[in-house]
Design a protein around this motif. Structure first.
Motif, PDB file in Angstrom:
ATOM      1  N   ALA A   1     -27.063  -7.664  25.546  1.00 41.26           N
ATOM      2  CA  ALA A   1     -26.545  -7.386  26.890  1.00 41.26           C
ATOM      3  C   ALA A   1     -27.693  -7.138  27.863  1.00 41.26           C
ATOM      4  CB  ALA A   1     -25.608  -6.184  26.852  1.00 41.26           C
ATOM      5  N   LEU A   2     -28.677  -6.369  27.434  1.00 37.35           N
ATOM      6  CA  LEU A   2     -29.836  -6.118  28.299  1.00 37.35           C
ATOM      7  C   LEU A   2     -30.618  -7.399  28.564  1.00 37.35           C
ATOM      8  CD1 LEU A   2     -31.183  -2.726  26.873  1.00 37.35           C
ATOM      9  CD2 LEU A   2     -30.054  -3.116  29.071  1.00 37.35           C
ATOM     10  N   LEU A   3     -30.758  -8.224  27.521  1.00 36.63           N
ATOM     11  CA  LEU A   3     -31.468  -9.493  27.700  1.00 36.63           C
ATOM     12  C   LEU A   3     -30.709 -10.400  28.667  1.00 36.63           C
ATOM     13  CD1 LEU A   3     -33.810 -11.348  26.876  1.00 36.63           C
ATOM     14  CD2 LEU A   3     -32.386 -12.175  24.987  1.00 36.63           C
ATOM     15  N   SER A   4     -29.393 -10.463  28.543  1.00 34.88           N
ATOM     16  CA  SER A   4     -28.577 -11.284  29.445  1.00 34.88           C
ATOM     17  C   SER A   4     -28.680 -10.779  30.881  1.00 34.88           C
ATOM     18  CB  SER A   4     -27.119 -11.291  28.988  1.00 34.88           C
ATOM     19  OG  SER A   4     -27.003 -11.839  27.691  1.00 34.88           O
ATOM     20  N   ALA A   5     -28.615  -9.447  31.046  1.00 39.26           N
ATOM     21  CA  ALA A   5     -28.728  -8.873  32.383  1.00 39.26           C
ATOM     22  C   ALA A   5     -30.104  -9.152  32.982  1.00 39.26           C
ATOM     23  CB  ALA A   5     -28.464  -7.368  32.338  1.00 39.26           C
ATOM     24  N   PHE A   6     -31.123  -9.058  32.149  1.00 37.65           N
ATOM     25  CA  PHE A   6     -32.486  -9.326  32.621  1.00 37.65           C
ATOM     26  C   PHE A   6     -32.600 -10.773  33.105  1.00 37.65           C
ATOM     27  CE2 PHE A   6     -36.898 -10.509  32.157  1.00 37.65           C
ATOM     28  CZ  PHE A   6     -37.574  -9.421  32.688  1.00 37.65           C
ATOM     29  N   VAL A   7     -32.102 -11.728  32.329  1.00 37.03           N
ATOM     30  CA  VAL A   7     -32.166 -13.139  32.707  1.00 37.03           C
ATOM     31  C   VAL A   7     -31.342 -13.397  33.962  1.00 37.03           C
ATOM     32  CG1 VAL A   7     -31.556 -15.480  31.983  1.00 37.03           C
ATOM     33  CG2 VAL A   7     -32.651 -13.928  30.368  1.00 37.03           C
ATOM     34  N   TYR A   8     -30.143 -12.788  34.003  1.00 38.59           N
ATOM     35  CA  TYR A   8     -29.259 -13.000  35.157  1.00 38.59           C
ATOM     36  C   TYR A   8     -29.912 -12.509  36.445  1.00 38.59           C
ATOM     37  CZ  TYR A   8     -25.522 -12.130  38.486  1.00 38.59           C
ATOM     38  OH  TYR A   8     -24.765 -12.078  39.624  1.00 38.59           O
ATOM     39  N   TYR A   9     -30.406 -11.269  36.431  1.00 35.89           N
ATOM     40  CA  TYR A   9     -30.979 -10.709  37.659  1.00 35.89           C
ATOM     41  C   TYR A   9     -32.292 -11.389  38.035  1.00 35.89           C
ATOM     42  CZ  TYR A   9     -27.595  -7.017  38.346  1.00 35.89           C
ATOM     43  OH  TYR A   9     -26.438  -6.327  38.620  1.00 35.89           O
ATOM     44  N   TYR A  10     -33.053 -11.829  37.052  1.00 34.90           N
ATOM     45  CA  TYR A  10     -34.277 -12.552  37.387  1.00 34.90           C
ATOM     46  C   TYR A  10     -33.948 -13.856  38.107  1.00 34.90           C
ATOM     47  CZ  TYR A  10     -38.722 -14.933  37.005  1.00 34.90           C
ATOM     48  OH  TYR A  10     -39.883 -15.600  37.311  1.00 34.90           O
ATOM     49  N   ASN A  11     -33.004 -14.622  37.568  1.00 33.19           N
ATOM     50  CA  ASN A  11     -32.611 -15.876  38.214  1.00 33.19           C
ATOM     51  C   ASN A  11     -31.955 -15.616  39.568  1.00 33.19           C
ATOM     52  OD1 ASN A  11     -33.564 -17.331  36.025  1.00 33.19           O
ATOM     53  ND2 ASN A  11     -31.573 -17.395  35.012  1.00 33.19           N
ATOM     54  N   TYR A  12     -31.126 -14.568  39.633  1.00 37.48           N
ATOM     55  CA  TYR A  12     -30.409 -14.252  40.863  1.00 37.48           C
ATOM     56  C   TYR A  12     -31.390 -13.904  41.983  1.00 37.48           C
ATOM     57  CZ  TYR A  12     -27.246 -11.804  44.036  1.00 37.48           C
ATOM     58  OH  TYR A  12     -26.544 -11.394  45.132  1.00 37.48           O
ATOM     59  N   PHE A  13     -32.324 -13.005  41.714  1.00 37.24           N
ATOM     60  CA  PHE A  13     -33.286 -12.601  42.736  1.00 37.24           C
ATOM     61  C   PHE A  13     -34.228 -13.743  43.100  1.00 37.24           C
ATOM     62  CE2 PHE A  13     -32.764  -8.008  41.202  1.00 37.24           C
ATOM     63  CZ  PHE A  13     -31.849  -7.737  42.201  1.00 37.24           C
ATOM     64  N   THR A  14     -34.549 -14.588  42.129  1.00 37.30           N
ATOM     65  CA  THR A  14     -35.415 -15.736  42.414  1.00 37.30           C
ATOM     66  C   THR A  14     -34.732 -16.701  43.376  1.00 37.30           C
ATOM     67  OG1 THR A  14     -36.488 -15.567  40.253  1.00 37.30           O
ATOM     68  CG2 THR A  14     -36.675 -17.670  41.410  1.00 37.30           C
ATOM     69  N   VAL A  15     -33.449 -16.990  43.130  1.00 34.07           N
ATOM     70  CA  VAL A  15     -32.708 -17.899  44.008  1.00 34.07           C
ATOM     71  C   VAL A  15     -32.593 -17.316  45.410  1.00 34.07           C
ATOM     72  CG1 VAL A  15     -30.443 -18.920  44.434  1.00 34.07           C
ATOM     73  CG2 VAL A  15     -31.436 -19.028  42.151  1.00 34.07           C
ATOM     74  N   GLU A  16     -32.249 -16.023  45.509  1.00 32.88           N
ATOM     75  CA  GLU A  16     -32.089 -15.406  46.819  1.00 32.88           C
ATOM     76  C   GLU A  16     -33.419 -15.325  47.567  1.00 32.88           C
ATOM     77  OE1 GLU A  16     -29.293 -14.755  48.295  1.00 32.88           O
ATOM     78  OE2 GLU A  16     -28.207 -15.460  46.523  1.00 32.88           O
ATOM     79  N   TYR A  17     -34.494 -15.080  46.844  1.00 31.45           N
ATOM     80  CA  TYR A  17     -35.813 -15.020  47.492  1.00 31.45           C
ATOM     81  C   TYR A  17     -36.175 -16.380  48.082  1.00 31.45           C
ATOM     82  CZ  TYR A  17     -40.851 -14.834  48.071  1.00 31.45           C
ATOM     83  OH  TYR A  17     -42.114 -14.925  48.588  1.00 31.45           O
ATOM     84  N   TYR A  18     -35.934 -17.445  47.330  1.00 33.91           N
ATOM     85  CA  TYR A  18     -36.295 -18.766  47.840  1.00 33.91           C
ATOM     86  C   TYR A  18     -35.344 -19.238  48.937  1.00 33.91           C
ATOM     87  CZ  TYR A  18     -40.156 -19.487  44.685  1.00 33.91           C
ATOM     88  OH  TYR A  18     -41.366 -19.381  44.056  1.00 33.91           O
ATOM     89  N   LYS A  19     -34.145 -18.666  48.994  1.00 31.62           N
ATOM     90  CA  LYS A  19     -33.297 -18.929  50.150  1.00 31.62           C
ATOM     91  C   LYS A  19     -33.929 -18.359  51.415  1.00 31.62           C
ATOM     92  CE  LYS A  19     -28.715 -19.217  48.002  1.00 31.62           C
ATOM     93  NZ  LYS A  19     -27.394 -18.551  47.894  1.00 31.62           N
ATOM     94  N   THR A  20     -34.497 -17.161  51.305  1.00 35.90           N
ATOM     95  CA  THR A  20     -35.168 -16.581  52.473  1.00 35.90           C
ATOM     96  C   THR A  20     -36.387 -17.413  52.861  1.00 35.90           C
ATOM     97  OG1 THR A  20     -36.567 -15.094  51.137  1.00 35.90           O
ATOM     98  CG2 THR A  20     -34.411 -14.277  51.821  1.00 35.90           C
TER      99      THR A  20
END
Length: 201
Positions: free
Chosen positions: A32-51
């Motif tokens: 669960a922690l590994l999944s959350a880590f991967v999810y939030y890393y991808n999520y923040f990466t996508v949002e950062y590149y949107k900015t």
């Protein structure tokens, strides 16, 4: 050897001595922690590149203004100079025709010349359809549209940057963002001079 023994002791205490149910629970927690880590890393990466994309859109609009407006101003100035020459030429023709109208009627050839000059003067009286005001209005419209496009791009950038920053500060995103070293982005702010009401004279 000491390091290997130390790891073996930790493994024995943490894993080997646990029951099957505890091992399943620990494995599930790790996944669960590994999944959350991967999810939030991808999520923040996508949002950062949107900015970053919206920031490059602002730069593209600024580059468009820098390329377009000087060329439009030059085109308007060139056309206005061209129209000034037409006005001057028309005035010169009228002046020349006025001086030629006083030719004494001595011969039929001079009479036909005077008739032709009168017809030419009637044509010269009809000045060409000058468009300097229209080209100037088009320039003003393009200036307004360009500034509107830049303002819209800045608004879109502030929207996506605010969304990214707010998700980065919400729980549990703040934990994963801190661990993965994601930093908030700066929103666009106008200069202090732009906040004053312009003095239009």
């Amino acid at each position: 050897e000491r390091w290997v023994d130390h790891v073996a002791r930790i493994k024995n205490k943490v894993w080997s001595s646990q029951s099957a149910a505890m091992k399943i629970a620990m494995t599930a927690l790790f996944l669960a922690l590994l999944s959350a880590f991967v999810y939030y890393y991808n999520y923040f990466t996508v949002e950062y590149y949107k900015t970053r994309l919206e920031m490059t859109q602002i730069e593209a609009e600024l580059q468009r203004r820098n390329d377009l407006i000087p060329n439009l101003v030059k085109a308007v100035n060139d056309y206005m100079a061209f129209e000034n020459k037409i006005f001057q030429h028309a005035a010169d023709v009228r002046s020349a025709l006025s001086s030629l109208k006083n030719i004494p009627e001595v011969s039929p050839s001079q009479m036909s010349l005077q008739s032709a000059l009168s017809k030419f003067q009637a044509v010269a009286e009809n000045y060409p359809d000058l468009k300097a005001s229209a080209t100037y209005q088009n320039l003003m419209m393009e200036l307004s549209n360009t500034e509107t496009r830049i303002a819209s791009a800045r608004i879109r950038y502030n929207t996506v940057s605010n969304y990214y920053n707010s998700r980065l500060r919400m729980f549990p995103g703040i934990i994963f963002g801190f661990v993965m070293r994601f930093e908030p982005v700066r929103a666009f702010e106008s200069e202090q001079s732009a906040k004053r009401v312009p003095n239009v004279k």
